[in-house]
Design a protein around this motif. Structure first.
Motif, mmCIF file in Angstrom:
data_model
loop_
_atom_site.group_PDB
_atom_site.id
_atom_site.type_symbol
_atom_site.label_atom_id
_atom_site.label_comp_id
_atom_site.label_asym_id
_atom_site.label_seq_id
_atom_site.Cartn_x
_atom_site.Cartn_y
_atom_site.Cartn_z
ATOM 1 N N ILE A 3 0.843 -1.204 0.000
ATOM 2 C CA ILE A 3 0.000 0.000 0.000
ATOM 3 C C ILE A 3 0.872 1.246 0.000
ATOM 4 C CG2 ILE A 3 -1.536 1.378 1.454
ATOM 5 C CD1 ILE A 3 -2.983 -1.172 2.199
ATOM 6 N N PHE A 41 0.857 3.827 -2.993
ATOM 7 C CA PHE A 41 0.401 5.192 -2.721
ATOM 8 C C PHE A 41 1.461 6.201 -3.142
ATOM 9 C CE2 PHE A 41 -0.381 8.786 0.227
ATOM 10 C CZ PHE A 41 -1.672 9.097 -0.170
ATOM 11 N N TYR A 87 -6.054 7.799 -1.998
ATOM 12 C CA TYR A 87 -6.339 7.782 -0.573
ATOM 13 C C TYR A 87 -7.588 6.959 -0.255
ATOM 14 C CZ TYR A 87 -6.920 9.458 4.187
ATOM 15 O OH TYR A 87 -7.050 9.517 5.549
ATOM 16 N N LEU A 110 -6.665 3.391 -0.199
ATOM 17 C CA LEU A 110 -5.859 3.157 0.991
ATOM 18 C C LEU A 110 -6.761 2.977 2.211
ATOM 19 C CD1 LEU A 110 -2.565 4.097 1.936
ATOM 20 C CD2 LEU A 110 -4.155 5.470 3.260
ATOM 21 N N THR A 124 -8.925 -0.302 1.962
ATOM 22 C CA THR A 124 -8.095 -1.479 2.215
ATOM 23 C C THR A 124 -7.766 -1.594 3.694
ATOM 24 O OG1 THR A 124 -7.164 -1.321 -0.003
ATOM 25 C CG2 THR A 124 -5.971 -2.670 1.578
ATOM 26 N N LYS A 125 -7.455 -0.479 4.318
ATOM 27 C CA LYS A 125 -7.163 -0.467 5.753
ATOM 28 C C LYS A 125 -8.349 -1.014 6.543
ATOM 29 C CE LYS A 125 -6.284 2.859 9.483
ATOM 30 N NZ LYS A 125 -7.571 2.845 10.158
#
Length: 80
Positions: free
Chosen positions: A33, A37, A44, A47, A50-51
């Motif tokens: 990631i 990124f 974002y 990101l 996925t987090k």
């Protein structure tokens, strides 16, 4: 290309068999990631999505591992 690798890692995370394996896969995901990124391949929104997915899967895995540990602890280590 990175999206395919990310999906593969997420699949591996779902079937992790130990806490150590889960942490190792999470580390790989974090590295991917971060690189994606910084290279502009991931935005974002991706990101953060996925987090959240990783956190949810981690919670599920931890609960499963805790249940397995509890079952193993109930069994005597030695029998007479």
């Amino acid at each position: 290309m990175m999206n395919n690798q990310m999906e593969e890692l997420m699949g591996q995370l779902e079937v992790a068999e130990s806490l150590e394996q889960m942490v190792s896969i999470e580390d790989e995901i974090a590295a991917m990631i971060g690189k994606g990124f910084l290279d502009g391949e991931f935005d974002y929104t991706f990101l953060m999505r996925t987090k959240e997915q990783v956190e949810q899967r981690e919670k599920t895995c931890r609960e499963l591992f805790e249940r397995k540990d509890m079952v193993q602890e109930k069994r005597p280590a030695r029998s007479r």
